[in-house]
Design an enzyme around this catalytic site. Structure first.
Site, mmCIF file in Angstrom:
data_model
loop_
_atom_site.group_PDB
_atom_site.id
_atom_site.type_symbol
_atom_site.label_atom_id
_atom_site.label_comp_id
_atom_site.label_asym_id
_atom_site.label_seq_id
_atom_site.Cartn_x
_atom_site.Cartn_y
_atom_site.Cartn_z
ATOM 1 N N GLY A 144 36.964 47.485 69.979
ATOM 2 C CA GLY A 144 36.742 46.098 69.628
ATOM 3 C C GLY A 144 35.339 45.900 69.067
ATOM 4 O O GLY A 144 34.458 46.749 69.219
ATOM 5 N N CYS A 145 35.130 44.761 68.408
ATOM 6 C CA CYS A 145 33.830 44.515 67.768
ATOM 7 C C CYS A 145 32.721 44.310 68.793
ATOM 8 O O CYS A 145 31.636 44.897 68.670
ATOM 9 C CB CYS A 145 33.926 43.330 66.812
ATOM 10 S SG CYS A 145 34.697 41.845 67.518
ATOM 11 N N TYR A 146 32.969 43.496 69.813
ATOM 12 C CA TYR A 146 31.957 43.309 70.855
ATOM 13 C C TYR A 146 31.621 44.632 71.551
ATOM 14 O O TYR A 146 30.437 44.968 71.715
ATOM 15 C CB TYR A 146 32.429 42.287 71.887
ATOM 16 C CG TYR A 146 32.315 40.841 71.475
ATOM 17 C CD1 TYR A 146 31.111 40.304 71.024
ATOM 18 C CD2 TYR A 146 33.402 39.976 71.581
ATOM 19 C CE1 TYR A 146 31.001 38.962 70.673
ATOM 20 C CE2 TYR A 146 33.309 38.644 71.240
ATOM 21 C CZ TYR A 146 32.101 38.134 70.786
ATOM 22 O OH TYR A 146 31.984 36.807 70.443
ATOM 23 N N THR A 148 31.902 47.687 70.413
ATOM 24 C CA THR A 148 31.212 48.580 69.481
ATOM 25 C C THR A 148 29.712 48.301 69.456
ATOM 26 O O THR A 148 28.885 49.198 69.662
ATOM 27 C CB THR A 148 31.784 48.444 68.064
ATOM 28 O OG1 THR A 148 33.123 48.953 68.044
ATOM 29 C CG2 THR A 148 30.953 49.211 67.046
ATOM 30 N N ALA A 149 29.347 47.055 69.206
ATOM 31 C CA ALA A 149 27.929 46.703 69.102
ATOM 32 C C ALA A 149 27.217 46.860 70.440
ATOM 33 O O ALA A 149 26.040 47.245 70.479
ATOM 34 C CB ALA A 149 27.788 45.266 68.605
#
Length: 325
Positions: A144-146, A148-149
């Site tokens: 997911g994007c959250y 990943t970062a």
């Protein structure tokens, strides 16, 4: 050339994936699929007219089995229903949460898993951490994007920080996808800024499972289209120089950039980069990261994983130039 199918091509991440693949030297888009079919991609996204025109077919797993590689840009539960049928026939990059977590965590936060055996066959698609394993599998769970970062920001510091961390996460509205909700109306979001589903958000378990930390996760919605900024607060177990730790850990990583000042969404929007900054205040550590949620948090990361699965250079075809000044 690798013949590729995209399931869920009409969504935001599907569109971003098409844009990347059209300029990729090894991947050839040979089929678009959706739940109903009958639409044309250039009618949904007029910017594709005279560039890439294609009918979106109704989902047919028998047809998917004939492709070399399948991207599944579909919601959780839908993905595992497809994977269960096509797993042994093709390579798969899954955008959903269906293969990111262990079975217990998945079922606690999502739904009953109907393809548990393939949880053991999948790789978590964060190349900087799991690159060698990704190369060996045919099913990759795109993070997911959250997560990943957040995970990329935390990873270099795991041995230096206490187990309790606070993650303050801010995303553009495209992170919610195309489906309209009460939080994604223009009137709600314009000139506004708010937290949603704090602490209980499903991405919190993904971050905790992959880092082993006790994460207090608070996502917030920015009144912008794309981009994501993460601010992490942790307590140090020993004295360190944060930027030195970051530079050493990521010294060979093409798509992670370390900065000496706080990072900004504009510098990564439209790219595959994850930019990171960190500093300390006594025993407290502040880590700051930014990504493009639709690219590094979804579509470009999917292509990076596909490159690895297919034996190509990881960075092949990935965008490096930001949209904005």
């Amino acid at each position: 050339m690798v013949n590729v199918a995209i399931v869920g091509a009409s969504g935001y991440t599907g569109f971003e994936l098409i844009k990347i693949l059209l300029n990729h030297p090894k991947f050839n888009i040979k089929g678009l699929f959706g739940s109903s079919g009958g639409e044309r991609i250039e009618e949904i996204y007029p910017s594709l007219k005279n560039v890439f025109e294609c009918e979106i077919e109704k989902l047919d797993t028998q047809k998917l089995k004939k492709f070399d590689l399948v991207f599944l840009a579909v919601p959780h539960k839908t993905a595992m229903e497809i994977v269960k049928d096509i797993y042994s026939h093709t390579k798969i990059i899954d955008f959903s949460a269906d293969y990111r977590l262990n079975q217990k965590n998945y079922e606690d936060y999502y739904c009953k898993h109907i393809d548990a055996k393939n949880l053991e066959n999948s790789a978590y698609g964060l190349p900087e951490i799991f690159r060698e394993y990704i190369k060996k599998v045919s099913l990759v769970a795109n993070p997911g994007c959250y997560p990943t970062a957040t995970i990329l920001a935390l990873y270099p510091f795991l041995e230096y920080i206490e187990s309790d961390v606070f993650v303050d996460a801010k995303s553009g509205v495209s992170g919610a996808g195309k489906k309209l909700s009460s939080n994604t109306h223009f009137v709600k979001d314009n000139e506004n800024f708010f937290a949603y589903n704090p602490i209980k958000h499903r991405h919190s378990i993904e971050i905790s499972e992959k880092t082993g930390l006790n994460v207090t996760f608070v996502p917030q919605l920015l009144p912008i289209t794309r981009g994501m900024q993460i601010s992490i607060y942790a307590k140090l177990k020993q004295d360190i120089e944060p930027l030195e730790i970051l530079r050493e850990k990521y010294k060979n990583e093409e798509f992670i950039r370390i900065f000496e000042k706080p990072v900004e969404i504009k510098q990564v929007a439209g790219t595959h980069f994850c930019d990171i900054f960190a500093m300390k205040n006594g025993k407290m550590l502040f880590i700051n990261s930014v990504i493009d949620n639709l690219l590094r948090g979804a579509s470009s990361q999917a292509v990076a994983n596909a490159n690895l699965v297919c034996g190509f250079d990881e960075g092949l075809g990935l965008p490096k130039i930001a949209f904005n000044l």
